[in-house]
Design an enzyme around this catalytic site. Structure first.
Site, PDB file in Angstrom:
ATOM      1  N   GLU A  51     -18.087   4.432  40.596  1.00 18.61           N
ATOM      2  CA  GLU A  51     -18.568   5.441  39.332  1.00 18.61           C
ATOM      3  C   GLU A  51     -17.348   5.226  38.375  1.00 18.61           C
ATOM      4  OE1 GLU A  51     -18.827   5.933  42.403  1.00 18.61           O
ATOM      5  OE2 GLU A  51     -20.579   7.327  42.749  1.00 18.61           O
ATOM      6  N   CYS A  83     -17.279  12.335  41.225  1.00 18.41           N
ATOM      7  CA  CYS A  83     -17.627  11.215  40.499  1.00 18.41           C
ATOM      8  C   CYS A  83     -18.851  12.240  39.579  1.00 18.41           C
ATOM      9  CB  CYS A  83     -18.438  10.152  41.211  1.00 18.41           C
ATOM     10  SG  CYS A  83     -17.066   9.007  41.699  1.00 18.41           S
ATOM     11  N   ALA A 152     -20.914 -19.588  68.388  1.00 22.07           N
ATOM     12  CA  ALA A 152     -20.940 -20.854  67.823  1.00 22.07           C
ATOM     13  C   ALA A 152     -21.415 -21.679  69.338  1.00 22.07           C
ATOM     14  CB  ALA A 152     -19.812 -21.612  67.319  1.00 22.07           C
ATOM     15  N   ALA A 160     -19.039 -24.137  75.644  1.00 24.36           N
ATOM     16  CA  ALA A 160     -17.998 -25.098  76.037  1.00 24.36           C
ATOM     17  C   ALA A 160     -18.600 -26.138  77.091  1.00 24.36           C
ATOM     18  CB  ALA A 160     -16.796 -24.333  76.643  1.00 24.36           C
ATOM     19  N   SER A 166     -14.360 -27.316  73.740  1.00 23.42           N
ATOM     20  CA  SER A 166     -15.304 -26.564  72.774  1.00 23.42           C
ATOM     21  C   SER A 166     -14.962 -27.189  71.515  1.00 23.42           C
ATOM     22  CB  SER A 166     -15.256 -25.334  73.208  1.00 23.42           C
ATOM     23  OG  SER A 166     -13.728 -24.787  72.872  1.00 23.42           O
ATOM     24  N   TRP A 168     -14.844 -29.525  68.458  1.00 18.65           N
ATOM     25  CA  TRP A 168     -15.738 -28.281  67.809  1.00 18.65           C
ATOM     26  C   TRP A 168     -17.351 -28.487  68.030  1.00 18.65           C
ATOM     27  CZ3 TRP A 168     -12.807 -24.557  66.235  1.00 18.65           C
ATOM     28  CH2 TRP A 168     -11.456 -24.788  65.721  1.00 18.65           C
ATOM     29  N   THR A 194     -10.573 -15.427  76.366  1.00 20.37           N
ATOM     30  CA  THR A 194     -10.593 -16.360  75.232  1.00 20.37           C
ATOM     31  C   THR A 194      -9.292 -16.619  74.520  1.00 20.37           C
ATOM     32  OG1 THR A 194     -12.708 -15.439  74.731  1.00 20.37           O
ATOM     33  CG2 THR A 194     -11.648 -16.796  73.055  1.00 20.37           C
ATOM     34  N   LEU A 202      -7.362 -15.938  64.807  1.00 21.35           N
ATOM     35  CA  LEU A 202      -8.291 -15.024  64.353  1.00 21.35           C
ATOM     36  C   LEU A 202      -8.048 -14.586  62.921  1.00 21.35           C
ATOM     37  CD1 LEU A 202      -8.989 -12.517  67.257  1.00 21.35           C
ATOM     38  CD2 LEU A 202     -10.240 -14.758  66.850  1.00 21.35           C
ATOM     39  N   LEU A 266     -16.810 -10.544  77.766  1.00 19.15           N
ATOM     40  CA  LEU A 266     -16.607  -9.323  76.890  1.00 19.15           C
ATOM     41  C   LEU A 266     -18.129  -9.194  76.082  1.00 19.15           C
ATOM     42  CD1 LEU A 266     -15.312  -7.022  75.800  1.00 19.15           C
ATOM     43  CD2 LEU A 266     -14.123  -8.634  74.129  1.00 19.15           C
TER      44      LEU A 266
HETATM   45  C1  AOF Z   1     -15.996   5.389  47.965  1.00 20.46           C
HETATM   46  N1  AOF Z   1     -16.058   4.636  46.932  1.00 20.46           N
HETATM   47  O1  AOF Z   1     -17.177   4.021  45.166  1.00 20.46           O
HETATM   48  C2  AOF Z   1     -17.932   6.020  46.214  1.00 20.46           C
HETATM   49  C3  AOF Z   1     -17.837   7.077  47.451  1.00 20.46           C
HETATM   50  O2  AOF Z   1     -12.294   9.514  50.739  1.00 20.46           O
HETATM   51  P1  AOF Z   1     -12.643   9.861  49.278  1.00 20.46           P
HETATM   52  O3  AOF Z   1     -12.176  10.798  48.724  1.00 20.46           O
HETATM   53  O4  AOF Z   1     -12.581   8.518  48.277  1.00 20.46           O
HETATM   54  O5  AOF Z   1     -14.140   9.853  49.395  1.00 20.46           O
HETATM   55  C4  AOF Z   1     -15.129   9.150  50.090  1.00 20.46           C
HETATM   56  C5  AOF Z   1     -16.573   9.786  50.204  1.00 20.46           C
HETATM   57  O6  AOF Z   1     -16.883   9.496  48.687  1.00 20.46           O
HETATM   58  C6  AOF Z   1     -17.326   8.326  50.748  1.00 20.46           C
HETATM   59  O7  AOF Z   1     -17.378   8.453  52.233  1.00 20.46           O
HETATM   60  C7  AOF Z   1     -18.554   8.581  50.030  1.00 20.46           C
HETATM   61  O8  AOF Z   1     -19.461   9.737  50.830  1.00 20.46           O
HETATM   62  C8  AOF Z   1     -18.553   8.984  48.990  1.00 20.46           C
HETATM   63  N2  AOF Z   1     -18.585   7.968  47.518  1.00 20.46           N
HETATM   64  N3  AOF Z   1     -16.681   6.657  48.331  1.00 20.46           N
HETATM   65  O9  AOF Z   1     -14.914   5.154  48.853  1.00 20.46           O
HETATM   66  C9  AOF Z   1     -16.888   4.810  45.948  1.00 20.46           C
HETATM   67  N4  AOF Z   1     -18.942   6.402  45.448  1.00 20.46           N
HETATM   68 ZN    ZN Z   2     -16.999   9.486  43.781  1.00 21.61          ZN
END
Ligand code: AOF
Ligand code: ZN
Length: 329
Positions: A51, A83, A152, A160, A166, A168, A194, A202, A266
């Site tokens: 936001e 926000c 896969a 495999a 394995s 591909w 693995t 990875l 696993l």
């Molecule tokens: C986000 N991104 O765009 C929105 C969030 O760790 P902070 O202070 O950034 O706060 C995280 C919390 O804020 C997150 O767990 C969620 O509840 C709220 N909104 N968080 O990281 C965003 N809008």
């Molecule tokens: Zn926010």
């Protein structure tokens, strides 16, 4: 465009943040003018909230503008100011969000906005947005990350042949898709079996993509010469076979989603412990008859005890079928 279409656009935007935001959610935000023309769009990528990025990207915010965000605006001082306050200060009068924030420390933004006289609508496109944010929602609600098992295999479920070959089983298109899954995951998990058999990196092989954390589970030593010991990504060697130790390790890490790329041992243990939330199966139209199956014994003797998953989506990738299955919980 109607509300759902605009929220869908915000939802699509949020996905660009996959892999960058843990332990936080992925969030998309757009601002439209009174004719529903998009005048700002932003997604959270681990820095400022979506936001705030959207509001700060426009010089003058028209007061008849509407802000669409996939998650209820926060109402707490974290990395940035709430926000909710930022939206009120911007002069925006209309806010539409999809899912309510379940995070107790951040929630409450919608009440603050309503109390300040803004028109606030919630619940637009919630099923879709919940699915998009399933990793974070799982982590915040249960404390453990979301596990996606990538397999896969041949049409008869083999990973495999008898001689161990394995590479591909699946097509180059499927392998490219796996690379994308890795770049979007917070962590990738395999067993030492693995690791020793395949010497995998990875890594995501997409250009410019980030690399997930690597977790290697099991008691065998992985020689220094193996790729998992290189510097390409941080790596944890968990010298245990217990899933409880895995969950404990993960609880101390900033991980919302784990991509499981293990063999049957696993994978079967995780399945038995009810930890496989999702399966992404790349199925090649080939039959081996013999060889290693993707899953081991689950102590199931009757059809009524089977483990059921639901088909979420399927697509053709090269010569393979890719099916995404979701657990019923
Ligand atoms: C986000 N991104 O765009 C929105 C969030 O760790 P902070 O202070 O950034 O706060 C995280 C919390 O804020 C997150 O767990 C969620 O509840 C709220 N909104 N968080 O990281 C965003 N809008
Ligand atoms: Zn926010």
């Amino acid at each position: 465009m109607d509300q759902s279409a605009l929220m869908s656009r915000a939802d699509d935007l949020s996905k660009f943040g996959l892999g960058y935001t843990a332990p936080n959610p992925i969030v998309g935000c757009i601002i439209v003018d009174s004719n529903n023309n998009v005048i700002a769009e932003a997604f959270h990528n681990g820095g400022p909230h979506a936001e705030s990025k959207a509001i700060n990207s426009i010089e003058v915010v028209p007061s008849d503008a509407t802000l669409f965000t996939t998650l209820e605006p926060c109402d707490h001082y974290g990395k940035t100011e709430p926000c909710s306050d930022l939206i009120i200060k911007s002069g925006i009068k209309n806010v539409i969000y999809s899912i309510t924030d379940p995070n107790p420390i951040a929630q409450g933004g919608s009440k603050k906005l309503r109390d300040a006289g803004l028109n606030v609508t919630s619940g637009v496109l919630t099923e879709k947005v919940k699915f998009t944010n399933r990793y974070w929602l799982q982590k915040i609600k249960t404390g453990r990350p979301y596990f996606t098992w990538k397999i896969a295999m041949t049409l008869d479920g083999k990973i495999a042949a008898l001689d161990g070959s394995s590479k591909w089983i699946t097509s180059v298109e499927s392998r490219g898709d796996v690379s994308k899954l890795r770049s979007q995951a917070d962590a990738v998990l395999i067993g030492t079996g693995t690791a020793l058999a395949d010497n995998p990196s990875l890594n995501s092989h997409n250009i410019d993509s980030r690399q997930p954390l690597r977790i290697v589970m099991g008691k065998s030593e992985v020689p220094a010469s193996h790729k998992l010991n290189d510097e390409s990504a941080p790596t944890h060697f968990l010298k245990s076979h217990e899933t409880t130790d895995l969950i404990e390790l993960l609880s101390g890490l900033e991980v919302n989603q784990v991509l499981v790329e293990s063999g049957p041992k696993l994978g079967t243990a995780l399945l038995k412990h009810g930890l496989i939330d999702e399966i992404v199966a790349y199925i090649a139209p080939s039959i081996l008859g013999s060889g290693s199956s993707f899953v081991g014994d689950l102590n199931i003797s009757s059809l009524s005890e089977r483990m059921d998953y639901q088909i979420h989506s399927f697509t053709q990738l090269g010569n393979d079928l890719c099916v995404t299955l979701i657990g019923r919980n």
